[in-house]
Write a protein that holds these residues in place. Structure first.
Motif, PDB file in Angstrom:
ATOM      1  N   PRO A  89      65.733  34.340  47.492  1.00 49.22           N
ATOM      2  CA  PRO A  89      66.508  35.226  48.622  1.00 49.22           C
ATOM      3  C   PRO A  89      67.108  36.570  47.592  1.00 49.22           C
ATOM      4  CG  PRO A  89      67.339  33.314  47.748  1.00 49.22           C
ATOM      5  CD  PRO A  89      67.159  33.648  47.019  1.00 49.22           C
ATOM      6  N   PRO A  90      66.953  37.370  48.811  1.00 48.03           N
ATOM      7  CA  PRO A  90      67.351  38.640  48.023  1.00 48.03           C
ATOM      8  C   PRO A  90      69.155  38.771  48.031  1.00 48.03           C
ATOM      9  CG  PRO A  90      67.064  38.616  50.421  1.00 48.03           C
ATOM     10  CD  PRO A  90      66.569  37.603  49.774  1.00 48.03           C
ATOM     11  N   LEU A  91      69.841  39.385  46.756  1.00 47.61           N
ATOM     12  CA  LEU A  91      71.027  39.479  46.934  1.00 47.61           C
ATOM     13  C   LEU A  91      71.458  40.556  47.462  1.00 47.61           C
ATOM     14  CD1 LEU A  91      70.666  38.312  42.906  1.00 47.61           C
ATOM     15  CD2 LEU A  91      71.805  36.620  44.957  1.00 47.61           C
ATOM     16  N   GLN A  92      72.848  39.908  47.796  1.00 49.05           N
ATOM     17  CA  GLN A  92      73.829  41.656  47.528  1.00 49.05           C
ATOM     18  C   GLN A  92      74.948  41.513  47.182  1.00 49.05           C
ATOM     19  OE1 GLN A  92      74.199  40.931  52.383  1.00 49.05           O
ATOM     20  NE2 GLN A  92      75.289  39.262  52.000  1.00 49.05           N
ATOM     21  N   ARG A  93      75.564  43.174  47.000  1.00 48.17           N
ATOM     22  CA  ARG A  93      77.158  42.939  46.514  1.00 48.17           C
ATOM     23  C   ARG A  93      78.157  43.178  47.188  1.00 48.17           C
ATOM     24  NH1 ARG A  93      72.882  45.285  42.628  1.00 48.17           N
ATOM     25  NH2 ARG A  93      73.102  43.806  40.903  1.00 48.17           N
TER      26      ARG A  93
ATOM     27  N   ALA B 113      73.499  35.783  48.085  1.00 52.25           N
ATOM     28  CA  ALA B 113      72.274  35.410  48.970  1.00 52.25           C
ATOM     29  C   ALA B 113      72.335  36.200  50.093  1.00 52.25           C
ATOM     30  CB  ALA B 113      71.721  33.981  48.712  1.00 52.25           C
ATOM     31  N   ARG B 114      72.056  37.033  50.944  1.00 49.70           N
ATOM     32  CA  ARG B 114      71.484  37.589  51.796  1.00 49.70           C
ATOM     33  C   ARG B 114      70.731  36.434  52.789  1.00 49.70           C
ATOM     34  NH1 ARG B 114      69.089  42.760  51.505  1.00 49.70           N
ATOM     35  NH2 ARG B 114      70.712  43.729  51.016  1.00 49.70           N
ATOM     36  N   ILE B 115      71.801  35.992  53.788  1.00 47.06           N
ATOM     37  CA  ILE B 115      71.646  35.753  54.657  1.00 47.06           C
ATOM     38  C   ILE B 115      70.457  36.702  55.734  1.00 47.06           C
ATOM     39  CG2 ILE B 115      72.360  33.994  56.384  1.00 47.06           C
ATOM     40  CD1 ILE B 115      74.896  33.372  54.409  1.00 47.06           C
TER      41      ILE B 115
END
Length: 113
Positions: free
Chosen positions: A9-13, A109-111
């Protein structure tokens, strides 16, 4: 032929923006005179420390939570810690670096909806 891997899944900070804002406040804090200005800096840093700690909990990185609870206590404006100017200046630089490091490394993880 390569075996297919499940896509990660793409990650976000989430902690990056509050980390940068707190670092700016801390780098500028030695220039702020005591009194109302210093109290405002303490509020800003303590609140942003708790926000970063919350994002660390959400990301499952509990060690950052401990660090930023300590930062929030040290910079709290309600029961201020009284130390010499030189210690505050050094603590501001260390705190700013901690905020920047946490902002860069706390990932979740980006939801997607």
């Amino acid at each position: 032929m390569h075996a297919s891997r499940p896509s990660e899944p793409p990650l976000q900070r989430n902690a990056l923006a509050p980390g940068i804002l707190a670092a700016i406040a801390l780098f500028l804090s030695p220039l702020v005179p005591d009194g109302l200005g210093a109290t405002i800096v303490r509020f800003v840093v303590a609140i942003l420390a708790l926000i970063v700690a919350w994002f660390a909990i959400q990301a499952g990185q509990w060690w950052w939570t401990i660090v930023f609870v300590v930062v929030a206590v040290f910079w709290n404006p309600i029961f201020p810690v009284d130390v010499e100017y030189g210690i505050w200046a050094a603590a501001a630089v260390i705190g700013a670096l901690l905020f920047l490091a946490a902002g860069a490394t706390i990932k979740s993880a980006r939801i997607e909806s």
